[in-house]
Design an enzyme around this catalytic site. Structure first.
Site, mmCIF file in Angstrom:
data_model
loop_
_atom_site.group_PDB
_atom_site.id
_atom_site.type_symbol
_atom_site.label_atom_id
_atom_site.label_comp_id
_atom_site.label_asym_id
_atom_site.label_seq_id
_atom_site.Cartn_x
_atom_site.Cartn_y
_atom_site.Cartn_z
ATOM 1 N N ASN A 23 -10.622 -5.395 12.381
ATOM 2 C CA ASN A 23 -11.821 -6.084 12.848
ATOM 3 C C ASN A 23 -11.631 -7.589 12.991
ATOM 4 O OD1 ASN A 23 -13.252 -3.696 13.050
ATOM 5 N ND2 ASN A 23 -14.101 -3.836 10.987
ATOM 6 N N ARG A 98 -15.540 -0.361 21.760
ATOM 7 C CA ARG A 98 -16.697 -1.250 21.816
ATOM 8 C C ARG A 98 -16.293 -2.725 21.749
ATOM 9 N NH1 ARG A 98 -21.335 1.427 21.543
ATOM 10 N NH2 ARG A 98 -22.353 -0.596 21.493
ATOM 11 N N CYS A 122 -17.131 3.879 19.221
ATOM 12 C CA CYS A 122 -17.620 4.741 18.133
ATOM 13 C C CYS A 122 -18.928 5.429 18.487
ATOM 14 C CB CYS A 122 -17.868 3.921 16.869
ATOM 15 S SG CYS A 122 -16.659 2.680 16.528
ATOM 16 N N ARG A 127 -25.651 0.210 18.815
ATOM 17 C CA ARG A 127 -25.051 -1.091 18.500
ATOM 18 C C ARG A 127 -25.425 -2.010 19.655
ATOM 19 N NH1 ARG A 127 -18.988 -0.584 16.018
ATOM 20 N NH2 ARG A 127 -19.415 0.848 14.324
ATOM 21 N N PRO A 128 -26.596 -2.614 19.613
ATOM 22 C CA PRO A 128 -27.114 -3.309 20.792
ATOM 23 C C PRO A 128 -26.276 -4.515 21.191
ATOM 24 C CG PRO A 128 -28.484 -3.751 18.872
ATOM 25 C CD PRO A 128 -27.513 -2.692 18.470
ATOM 26 N N VAL A 129 -26.161 -4.709 22.519
ATOM 27 C CA VAL A 129 -25.435 -5.869 23.039
ATOM 28 C C VAL A 129 -26.380 -7.028 23.329
ATOM 29 C CG1 VAL A 129 -23.597 -4.447 24.014
ATOM 30 C CG2 VAL A 129 -25.584 -5.033 25.422
ATOM 31 N N GLN A 131 -27.795 -9.090 21.400
ATOM 32 C CA GLN A 131 -27.493 -10.302 20.643
ATOM 33 C C GLN A 131 -26.430 -11.140 21.347
ATOM 34 O OE1 GLN A 131 -29.319 -11.097 17.750
ATOM 35 N NE2 GLN A 131 -30.444 -9.369 18.603
ATOM 36 N N ASP A 312 -18.539 0.030 6.463
ATOM 37 C CA ASP A 312 -17.255 0.669 6.765
ATOM 38 C C ASP A 312 -16.605 1.312 5.538
ATOM 39 O OD1 ASP A 312 -17.360 0.190 9.442
ATOM 40 O OD2 ASP A 312 -15.940 -1.467 9.456
ATOM 41 N N ILE A 334 -27.189 -0.182 7.972
ATOM 42 C CA ILE A 334 -26.596 -0.900 9.101
ATOM 43 C C ILE A 334 -26.656 -0.081 10.382
ATOM 44 C CG2 ILE A 334 -24.533 -2.071 9.964
ATOM 45 C CD1 ILE A 334 -25.703 -3.465 7.581
#
Length: 424
Positions: A23, A98, A122, A127-129, A131, A312, A334
């Site tokens: 990450n 992603r 995933c 997992r909104p974009v 932001q 995670d 999360i």
């Protein structure tokens, strides 16, 4: 399709070396697009997502050279972004990962235009974009979403501004941070993600000439510069890989030392392992866990943004609770759909009850090996961990998820005494 077979019953003992953080390396590779000279990234893990990112950089025109290195030196990647010719990240590459959206900010800041396909990757819920989009708009970008692509342009340089994230977003923070580095003036990001991987990205950008303060806190301040030069950065160790091996040792009643680690990034995980009954000793770059042959105690946990317990590591601790003494309650705050490993753990004989975002796990004396299927990256790790303590063989299908985030996991576990092999 490849599978992994784990034969349970062996306590893990020995030492394992931790790889560079998945990450962290992905945004750092994307950040090389901001530079106007070659950038060398070292301590790069052998992961499928790294290969995908290299393909994406090459697709954009960057010249990428991979040095496989040695076990001691590790792998390094040299990116020369001076040959970048276009600014479109196609669906064919983005759909599998992603993190591909992380080229949006660098391309926009460096070239004034970017088109990035809406991401895939995933299968763990929303997992909104938004932001990313709203943060870049706060810097003056003109952004639309058309035909499955995010299209962004700027009239000249981006302009520094203040942006408050609606929710803590790691990749959102990283994307806007990278764009702000080349913006005109000062940018202040509020409610920024504090993850160590964000700090590592900032350290890399600073090494290339960026002016950033506050990374690792909720407020990051960026003084824009006109250019970034070349340079070198070593990726920090993977805290999730570290945690996974420590949980494996705890579940099997073993004693393991992880080296080339960063225990200062793992406080919440180490606290829970201590609560589970482990004796833990740390140095600046190692962690030793000793269970003294005991069965772990069940732990309760709630996932939350760093420095709290990482989402995670949720699946791995669920596996631990499956064989622990007592009842453990796990709250996932999360991501939605992040209990997809539950049905597979049930096949091994686990006792788990899910109520919304909460899983209640009653520890069993033993699990029984069975064929199971990985549903996402961390779920696949939890199934391997459960297989380590199950009677007989556990065969895990769809392990391509595993190769996205763990380097040579079967070799590393095998060196600790696990009976594990990959089959075609």
């Amino acid at each position: 399709m490849a599978k992994i077979v784990v034969t349970g019953g062996q306590a893990l003992h020995g030492e394992v070396h931790i790889s560079g953080a998945k990450n962290a390396v992905l945004p750092i590779l994307c950040a090389t697009l901001l530079a106007d000279a070659p950038v060398e990234i070292s301590n790069v893990p052998h992961l499928h997502d790294v290969i995908t990112t290299v393909k994406l950089l090459s697709e954009l025109g960057a010249e990428v050279t991979i040095d496989e290195g040695t076990l001691a030196k590790g792998r390094s990647i040299l990116v020369d972004p001076r040959s970048v010719t276009h600014q479109i990240a196609p669906y064919e590459l983005v759909k599998t990962m992603r993190a591909s959206i992380l080229v949006l900010g660098p391309l926009l800041a460096r070239y004034g235009t970017a088109e990035v396909s809406l991401p895939g990757g995933c299968a763990i819920g929303s997992r909104p974009v938004d932001q990313h989009i709203k943060g870049l708009q706060a810097l003056g970008a003109d952004i639309s979403v058309e035909n499955g692509y995010i299209k962004a342009t700027s009239n000249g340089r981006l302009k520094g501004g203040r942006y408050v994230f609606d929710m803590v977003s790691v990749t959102g923070t990283e994307n806007v941070l990278m764009a702000a580095v080349l913006a005109e003036g000062t940018t202040v990001l509020e409610n920024a993600a504090m993850e160590p991987e964000v700090t590592d990205l900032a350290d890399c950008l600073i090494a290339l000439g960026a002016q950033i303060e506050g990374a690792g806190t909720p407020r990051i301040t960026v003084q824009g510069v006109e250019r970034l030069g070349g340079g070198h950065h070593a990726v920090l160790p993977d805290r999730i890989e570290t945690g996974t091996f420590l949980v494996a040792a705890a579940m099997t009643g073993g004693s393991v030392t992880v080296r080339r680690a960063r225990p200062d990034t793992l406080d919440a995980v180490l606290d829970k392992l201590t609560e589970a009954g482990a004796t833990i000793t740390t140095t600046a770059d190692s962690v030793t866990l000793d269970m003294h042959g005991k069965r772990p105690r069940a732990v309760n946990l709630t996932t939350a943004p760093y420095p709290a317990f990482p989402t995670d590591m949720q699946a791995q601790f669920m596996a631990l609770n499956c064989v622990a003494d007592g009842v453990g309650v796990i709250n996932e705050t999360i991501f939605e759909n992040r209990f997809m490993h539950v049905n597979e753990l049930l096949r091994l004989g686990a006792d788990i009850q899910v109520e919304g975002h909460t899983a209640i796990v009653r520890g069993a004396e033993r699990l029984s090996g069975a064929p199971v299927m990985a549903t996402d990256l961390r779920a696949s790790a939890s199934l391997i961990l459960a297989g380590l303590v199950a009677d007989g063989d556990t065969t895990i299908d769809r392990i391509y998820h595993l190769d996205r985030g763990y380097e040579n996991i079967e070799e590393k576990l095998g060196a600790l005494g696990a009976t594990i092999r990959r089959i075609a």
